[in-house]
Design an enzyme around this catalytic site. Structure first.
Site, PDB file in Angstrom:
ATOM      1  CG  ASP A 137       0.865  15.261  15.932  1.00  0.00           C
ATOM      2  OD1 ASP A 137       0.976  14.521  16.931  1.00  0.00           O
ATOM      3  OD2 ASP A 137       1.448  15.055  14.845  1.00  0.00           O
TER       4      ASP A 137
ATOM      5  CB  SER B 135      -0.942   0.002   1.210  1.00  0.00           C
ATOM      6  OG  SER B 135      -0.226  -0.183   2.418  1.00  0.00           O
TER       7      SER B 135
ATOM      8  CG  HIS C 205       1.595   1.849   4.532  1.00  0.00           C
ATOM      9  ND1 HIS C 205       0.428   1.947   3.797  1.00  0.00           N
ATOM     10  CD2 HIS C 205       1.826   3.086   5.047  1.00  0.00           C
ATOM     11  CE1 HIS C 205      -0.035   3.196   3.877  1.00  0.00           C
ATOM     12  NE2 HIS C 205       0.799   3.902   4.628  1.00  0.00           N
TER      13      HIS C 205
END
Length: 278
Positions: free
Chosen positions: A103, A10, A260
């Site tokens: 965040d 991915s 990934h």
């Protein structure tokens, strides 16, 4: 290249902020799509700061017939906002998400109604049942804000058990760190696949800055070799491809369920690594 490992590959994109960036990403998307990825993920800025661009990028990928997994973070977001976004993604035909704490952007006063990723996973499940496949983050070298490795492992297990289907790790350059993390997670009862996150090496200055911010360790021997190349971008890219290709091969040989890639919206570095894998 063999893609016999269960979850294949991915790729992650960030939403471009300019017309030129959006045009470039179309070419990157098409080049990487030829490798039959399981999905493309799209990042989501702190406090939802890129929400509009994230949605536009998701649509662009999805309309090309490629499975897409938008990032969704809870810090700085209210439940009503998240509920609307989940409904919008369902209407768009999206059935995968990457659920993150996120965040808090500078200057933002409140953290929102959900504080942690496990609460976000629980919220998504309560709102949408099993519609979405949910991925969560993992940190083989520990989250930079975690008080201890043990506490970070416990937090990871908590969010997986809240209803996640798989985990994607922060990037790292030590296969042993990944294997140790997986072993410890399994001992805590985590059964979900843990997919290693891979960062191609193309620019030492940017890599050092990213790594310092996210707590990913660059082994000293890699740092010293990259420093020795100075501004020789070709040598850095060649060395980086070799190092990361060996890392990927060892991960796959050791049982990693897939890979990934953090693409930084570039196709070439990822393709060169994939071409090196058996």
């Amino acid at each position: 290249m063999s893609t016999s490992y269960p979850l294949g590959i991915s790729f992650e994109f960030f939403p471009p902020s300019t017309d030129a960036g959006r045009e470039k990403l179309i070419g990157v998307r098409d080049a990487l799509a030829e490798r039959n990825p399981r999905f493309f993920s799209v990042t989501y800025g702190a406090g939802g700061s890129t929400q509009g661009r994230t949605l536009a990028t998701v649509r662009s990928i999805s309309e090309a017939g490629i499975a897409t997994a938008p990032h969704l973070s809870c810090i700085g977001s209210e439940k009503a906002q998240l509920r609307d976004l989940l409904a919008q993604y369902r209407e768009e035909g999206i059935d995968s998400l990457v659920a993150l704490r996120g965040d808090l952007p500078s200057g933002m006063g409140g953290i929102g109604e959900l504080r942690y990723a496990n609460e976000l996973v629980e919220f998504i499940r309560a709102e949408t049942g099993d519609h979405f496949e949910i991925a969560v983050a993992a940190y083989p070298e520990s989250h930079p804000q975690a008080p201890s490795f043990e506490r970070d492992l416990e937090n990871f297990a908590r969010k997986v058990k809240a209803g996640a289907n798989l985990a994607i790790t922060q990037y790292f350059f030590s296969a042993d760190a990944y294997f140790h993390f997986v072993e410890r997670a399994r001992a805590l009862g985590v059964e979900a696949p843990i997919v290693p996150g891979i960062m191609p090496i193309t620019n030492y200055t940017k890599l050092a800055r990213f790594s310092d911010a996210c707590g990913a360790e660059i082994p000293r021997w890699i740092r010293k070799q990259l420093e020795a190349y100075g501004d020789d971008s070709e040598a850095i890219a060649k060395f980086g491809t070799e190092v990361v290709s060996r890392l990927c091969q060892r991960l796959l040989d050791g049982g990693a369920p897939g890979l990934h890639f953090y693409t930084l919206n570039q196709a070439g570095p990822c393709l060169r690594i994939l071409d090196n894998l058996a």
